[in-house]
Design an enzyme around this catalytic site. Structure first.
Site, PDB file in Angstrom:
ATOM      1  NE  ARG A  96      -4.381  -1.668   1.204  1.00 41.50           N
ATOM      2  CZ  ARG A  96      -5.573  -1.800   1.768  1.00 41.50           C
ATOM      3  NH1 ARG A  96      -5.794  -1.239   2.943  1.00 41.50           N
ATOM      4  NH2 ARG A  96      -6.522  -2.472   1.179  1.00 41.50           N
ATOM      5  CD  GLN A 145      -2.806   5.661  -3.877  1.00 40.31           C
ATOM      6  OE1 GLN A 145      -3.096   6.417  -4.799  1.00 40.31           O
ATOM      7  NE2 GLN A 145      -2.799   6.055  -2.622  1.00 40.31           N
ATOM      8  CG  ASP A 149      -4.735  -1.972  -3.310  1.00 36.17           C
ATOM      9  OD1 ASP A 149      -5.112  -3.152  -3.183  1.00 36.17           O
ATOM     10  OD2 ASP A 149      -4.623  -1.196  -2.343  1.00 36.17           O
ATOM     11  CB  SER A 207      -8.143  -0.647  -3.214  1.00 39.57           C
ATOM     12  OG  SER A 207      -7.341  -0.503  -2.054  1.00 39.57           O
ATOM     13  CE1 TYR A 264      -4.710  -4.826   3.757  1.00 40.83           C
ATOM     14  CE2 TYR A 264      -2.340  -4.502   3.909  1.00 40.83           C
ATOM     15  CZ  TYR A 264      -3.478  -4.716   3.162  1.00 40.83           C
ATOM     16  OH  TYR A 264      -3.370  -4.807   1.800  1.00 40.83           O
TER      17      TYR A 264
END
Length: 384
Positions: free
Chosen positions: A128, A133, A136, A139, A236
């Site tokens: 992350r 991004q 990901d 996500s 997390y």
């Protein structure tokens, strides 16, 4: 180099790892692309759309895998004993595999990748960091799952979500509690608010408070010193102590009694989903209430969740659909395919048109499971 996209063969999976749009972009990067016949059908991407984008359509899985220098999948390939086709055995030595590989729960499969000589990347292990991004997958898929959780709740709920003022009287708005304020939880909050519900949310990460409140929901959590260290460096949630769990459970039990809908999204990487709603809590909820458990496949946040089922306990409906993102297959596939495209693009040499993996790169080190016949990820290697 040739990229191949097989059909998904695991239960409840309707997504596909490439779309006609990403095929065009892979072709522009210099890759050849082949897709198994019918691979995109369940995601509403017919074979002809891939052919029009420049992909070769191959009917036989054996022929497809034999051609593949890079194999892109949604879920991990079937191995010996898991189905009618041993997909891994069809991959050639040195092939690159990128997929959601679920390595913590599939360690035998990881060993099999190494034995086959496959270089395997677990896309859910994507670090992350800012430049990752767009790669990901957690996500992108969780965002859709959070949205769908609220839509499923609205469908199953036998009352209205928003306040309605009519000549015959006023209908009170639904009360929704979101448990876990990660990507899925935040999208669930936003969607429930759009539908007019009164929303509250809880998370062990205090950093989530500002995000929850920015979406118009109330942040509720038990006051405890342990909250200050409840988040990993990767963003997390950590496993909490038994003392915290007991106090949080008592707090949640009282809060749930006032709710109409609970949406559970809490997951801890590498571990069974934490139990947030016990059987006693379920039975304390109002008749007509419901629970949507996005963690059903990882054991469930609700003690009574049955993975893949929707059923009722003492007037409370529990929704435990398997694979929520797959229920929005067209959009989920589009986002996932773009994640894979961005991952490969970052490591493709523009001059040679070849994949050049930088083994010192943080993204590669974070996602690589196997290389040259060895398990190399520190969390999975021998003795880890």
């Amino acid at each position: 180099m040739k990229i191949v996209i097989p059909a998904e063969r695991r239960a409840n999976e309707t997504r596909v790892a490439a779309t006609p749009d990403t095929v065009k972009k892979f072709k522009a990067l210099g890759f050849d692309v082949a897709i198994e016949k019918g691979a995109g059908d369940k995601s509403r991407y017919p074979d002809q759309t891939y052919a029009d984008a420049g992909a070769e359509i191959i009917a036989d899985a054996k022929d497809l895998y034999a051609a593949g220098d890079i194999v892109l999948k949604v879920q991990r390939p079937l191995i010996a004993g898991e189905g009618s086709v041993d997909e891994l055995a069809l991959m050639k030595k040195g092939a690159v595999l990128a997929a959601i590989l679920n390595p913590y729960q599939s360690k035998d499969a990881v060993a099999a990748y190494a034995a086959q000589g496959v270089t395997a990347f677990a896309m859910e292990f994507m670090p992350r960091i800012t430049r990752a991004q767009s790669m990901d997958v957690l996500s992108s898929q969780s965002n859709l799952a959070g949205y769908l959780a609220v839509i499923e709740a609205a469908y199953e709920f036998d009352r209205a979500f928003p306040m309605m003022m009519t000549a015959a009287g006023t209908i009170a708005p639904a009360r929704v509690m979101v448990m876990g304020a990660g990507v899925a939880g935040l999208q669930a909050i936003a969607t429930a608010r759009r539908l007019g519900a009164i929303v509250s949310a809880t998370d062990v990460r205090l950093a989530a408070k500002e995000q929850v409140e920015s979406l118009g929901a109330k942040f509720v959590v038990v006051d405890h010193d342990e909250l200050k260290t409840a988040e990993t460096s990767g963003g997390y949630a950590k496993e909490m102590s038994d003392d915290f769990k007991q106090k949080q459970a008592a707090f949640i039990a009282e809060t749930l009694k006032k709710q109409d809908i609970a949406i559970c999204t809490a997951l801890i990487p590498g571990r069974r989903a934490p139990t947030l709603i016990t059987a006693d809590m379920v039975r304390s909820m109002k008749p007509g209430s419901l629970i949507v458990d996005l963690a059903a496949e990882q054991g469930g946040n609700c003690e009574l969740t049955r993975p893949g089922e929707v059923y009722e306990v003492d007037g409370v409906k529990i929704i435990g659909h398997a694979n929520f993102p797959s229920r929005l297959a067209t959009d989920a596939s589009a986002l996932y395919a773009k994640n894979l495209l961005n991952f490969l693009t970052a490591f493709t040499d523009k001059d040679s048109k070849e994949l050049k993996l930088n083994w010192d790169d943080e993204i590669i080190k974070g996602t690589a499971l196997t290389r040259d016949g060895q398990i190399i990820h520190p969390a999975l290697a021998q003795g880890a």
